[in-house]
Design a protein around this motif. Structure first.
Motif, PDB file in Angstrom:
ATOM      1  N   CYS A 201       0.856  -1.193   0.000  1.00 42.17           N
ATOM      2  CA  CYS A 201       0.000   0.000   0.000  1.00 42.17           C
ATOM      3  C   CYS A 201       0.889   1.240   0.000  1.00 42.17           C
TER       4      CYS A 201
ATOM      5  N   VAL B 124      -5.813  -1.170   3.308  1.00 39.45           N
ATOM      6  CA  VAL B 124      -5.042  -2.339   2.847  1.00 39.45           C
ATOM      7  C   VAL B 124      -4.229  -2.942   3.987  1.00 39.45           C
TER       8      VAL B 124
ATOM      9  N   GLY C  54     -12.411  -6.201   1.151  1.00 43.23           N
ATOM     10  CA  GLY C  54     -12.553  -5.540  -0.136  1.00 43.23           C
ATOM     11  C   GLY C  54     -11.337  -4.738  -0.552  1.00 43.23           C
ATOM     12  N   SER C  55     -10.392  -4.510   0.356  1.00 44.76           N
ATOM     13  CA  SER C  55      -9.191  -3.761  -0.031  1.00 44.76           C
ATOM     14  C   SER C  55      -8.243  -4.717  -0.762  1.00 44.76           C
ATOM     15  N   LEU C  56      -7.440  -4.168  -1.691  1.00 46.13           N
ATOM     16  CA  LEU C  56      -6.567  -5.018  -2.494  1.00 46.13           C
ATOM     17  C   LEU C  56      -5.103  -4.574  -2.417  1.00 46.13           C
ATOM     18  N   PRO C  57      -4.189  -5.533  -2.220  1.00 46.18           N
ATOM     19  CA  PRO C  57      -2.762  -5.204  -2.174  1.00 46.18           C
ATOM     20  C   PRO C  57      -2.184  -4.979  -3.576  1.00 46.18           C
ATOM     21  N   VAL C  58      -1.223  -4.064  -3.681  1.00 45.86           N
ATOM     22  CA  VAL C  58      -0.474  -3.849  -4.926  1.00 45.86           C
ATOM     23  C   VAL C  58       1.004  -3.872  -4.555  1.00 45.86           C
TER      24      VAL C  58
ATOM     25  N   LYS D 111      -4.923  -8.802   9.407  1.00 46.49           N
ATOM     26  CA  LYS D 111      -5.640  -9.628   8.438  1.00 46.49           C
ATOM     27  C   LYS D 111      -5.815 -11.068   8.915  1.00 46.49           C
TER      28      LYS D 111
ATOM     29  N   GLU E   8      -1.607 -16.466  -2.489  1.00 46.14           N
ATOM     30  CA  GLU E   8      -2.354 -15.233  -2.241  1.00 46.14           C
ATOM     31  C   GLU E   8      -3.218 -14.934  -3.478  1.00 46.14           C
TER      32      GLU E   8
ATOM     33  N   ASP F 179      -5.128 -12.457  -4.187  1.00 49.13           N
ATOM     34  CA  ASP F 179      -5.244 -11.056  -4.604  1.00 49.13           C
ATOM     35  C   ASP F 179      -3.996 -10.531  -5.315  1.00 49.13           C
ATOM     36  N   LEU F 180      -2.961 -11.359  -5.382  1.00 49.17           N
ATOM     37  CA  LEU F 180      -1.753 -10.947  -6.109  1.00 49.17           C
ATOM     38  C   LEU F 180      -1.467 -12.000  -7.172  1.00 49.17           C
TER      39      LEU F 180
END
Ligand code: ADP
Ligand code: MG
Ligand code: ZN
Length: 523
Positions: A23, A40, A46-50, A88, A305, A307-308
């Motif tokens: 984040c 994040v 609902g939050s997404l890691p980048v 988390k 993971e 989300d990645l």
């Protein structure tokens, strides 16, 4: 029965990025609790890691410096466990496909002594120091060992629980949650607490040269867990290991391993078994305590993971990162040996601290310098400074003064140029090494240059042949027995007479001249 320890270290280093791993929150230290947080890193639904690209680059940089293979595919995994500092209830880490696999770190240390420390300089006559210049080995042997690196993977840090001074329950600060870490895992190749210490020193030096981390242990930027087991000397099979956590300094690592070796050896000798467990080091008590056994160990239920999305790291990207690698400590040591004629020992001691290596290079005149291999002298503005002499003065006298005053090389009141001035005065025989030992503390206190102090104190070395001849005659007349002894073939008698001359001149006679003139007058 003798036992051999087997040690493997897991080091967590904070990568020096401005923002967190997944984040945009700042990584800045010392902020108000929970200020550096967002949905994040707080794990809101609902939050997404980048992924932070810079963190990945720094991780690759470390891998390349350690000779690791940088993975073709980048994948992250969830490590699940519940603890209040983990918002988390899982940590994003890397399980079966770490960014870096394999590699090595070469450690070097003196056989008898664990830490590289130069003993007091020889009675510092220029002659002695000059002759040491020619002794490439420096008279000290270094043991060199290659320690394997298993892997170095990326993961996020957890938050911090605060218990102190709080009556009901605890408080939690999530500023650290999501800060990028690189976990560097060694092979079980270390064989003593001292080797573990040297490994950490060498690793920290590499990380600092790479400028990937400040490595400030007080701020938790460098943390270490130690895995320790013992086996009967001569056997192959590893014993059952304990993992020690809560190690806050390199010295603590060394002490905890010492304690653990003894504890495990005593258990085995008493016919009992070592159990696989996690233990905590208590520095005040100087002991390790059981934290949880294998049965209570977490089942992390690792899974990819979602989300990645995994992605490919191109070989061009890897090569681009490789091009950013600076000169590493081992390469710098090689250059010091080759270009400046330093011994392996002196080179290793200077490069292990980047700032110390820089200071040394500043004293001898750094890049503008031209080496003259026959004399190993360096032109430095108005100075000619011998690297060997400079190295000796930094490592013995200057470091001793800094230690005494609890200062670092960066905060030294005697700057590199000032020390070059002092070494220069020894080099050109203006003062003897013995006098220089009195000059340096005065420079340290007053900030004055060596030249000014020598002038103020009237410490200029006597090189006036006439004057020395007069003193020599007086000394011979006053010590007829020694003169007789020398003439009868007793070399030591000359040393005594030189000593008398130095005493008479309060250390100011040039020892080489005094020697020559005495010799001439005696035969
Ligand atoms: P974990 O994930 O449980 O920490 P790893 O297999 O990743 O286990 O090993 C962690 C560390 O323990 C490594 O540094 C490794 O070298 C070290 N290690 C493994 N087996 C032993 C042993 N028998 N004695 C000492 N160290 C060991
Ligand atoms: Mg472990
Ligand atoms: Zn955040």
């Amino acid at each position: 029965m003798s036992y051999e320890p087997v040690i493997g270290l897991e080091v967590h280093v904070q990568l020096g990025t401005k923002s967190k791993l997944f984040c945009n929150c700042p990584t800045e230290f010392g902020s108000e609790p929970n200020k550096n947080t967002c949905p994040v890193c707080l794990g809101w639904p609902g939050s997404l890691p980048v992924l932070n690209e810079k963190a990945l680059q720094l991780a690759m940089k470390v891998g390349l410096a350690l000779g690791s293979h940088v993975s073709e595919r980048l994948k992250f995994d969830r490590k699940n466990y519940f603890y209040p500092d983990l918002p988390k209830a899982y940590q994003i880490s890397q399980y079966d496909m770490p960014v870096n696999s394999g590699g090595r770190i070469v450690i070097e240390y003196e056989s008898s002594n664990s830490v590289i420390l130069r003993p007091e300089a020889e009675e510092s006559k220029n002659e002695i120091l000059r002759s040491a210049q020619d002794d490439k080995s420096g008279g000290k042997k270094l043991i060199s060992r290659t320690i394997g690196i298993t892997r170095a993977h990326l993961e996020e840090d957890a938050g911090k629980l605060l218990h102190e001074g709080i009556k009901d329950g605890s408080l939690v600060d999530y500023n650290r949650a999501g800060i990028p870490l690189l976990e560097i895992v060694s092979e079980p190749d270390l064989r003593s607490p001292e080797e573990a210490y040297e490994y950490l020193v060498a690793l920290k030096a590499i990380l600092q040269y790479l400028e990937v981390s400040e490595c400030n242990m007080e701020r938790g930027e460098l943390r270490c867990d130690a895995n320790v087991s013992v086996r009967k000397t001569g056997t192959e099979k590893f014993g059952t290991r304990a993992e020690i956590k809560n190690l806050n300094s390199f010295k603590a690592v060394q002490k905890a391993i010492h304690y653990e070796i003894k504890r495990q050896t005593d258990l085995i000798e008493a016919g009992e078994k070592v159990v696989q467990e996690t233990r905590l080091w208590n520095d005040d008590k100087g002991q390790t305590f059981s934290m949880r056994s294998k049965e209570e160990a977490h089942d992390y239920r690792y899974f990819p993971e979602p989300d990645l999305v995994p992605f490919t790291i191109s070989r061009e990207t890897v090569e681009k990162v490789r091009k950013t690698l600076p000169e590493l400590p081992s390469e710098r040591a090689e250059r010091f040996i080759k270009n400046f004629g330093l011994s392996e020992y002196d080179a290793a001691a200077l490069v292990v601290n980047k700032a110390l290596g820089n200071y040394f290079e500043d004293v001898i005149g750094k890049k503008s310098a031209t080496t003259n291999r026959s004399t190993v002298a360096i032109e430095f503005r108005d100075y000619v400074v011998s690297p060997k002499l400079a190295s000796n003065w930094i490592q013995s006298e200057l470091l001793a003064l800094l230690n005494l005053n609890k200062l670092t090389i960066e905060s030294s009141p005697v700057k590199a140029e000032a020390l070059a001035g002092l070494v220069q005065l020894i080099e050109n025989n203006t003062i003897s090494g013995k006098i220089a030992k009195d000059v340096l503390p005065l420079m340290f206190e007053s900030g004055k240059s060596a030249g000014t102090i020598v002038e103020e104190q009237g410490w200029v070395q006597v090189t006036d042949t006439k004057l020395i001849e007069e003193v020599a005659e007086r000394i011979i007349a006053a010590n007829p027995k020694s003169a007789e002894d020398f003439r009868a073939g007793k070399e030591q008698a000359l040393g005594f007479l030189v000593g008398q001359m130095m005493k008479e001149t309060k250390g100011k006679a040039n020892p080489k001249l005094a020697n020559e003139i005495l010799r001439k007058k005696l035969i």
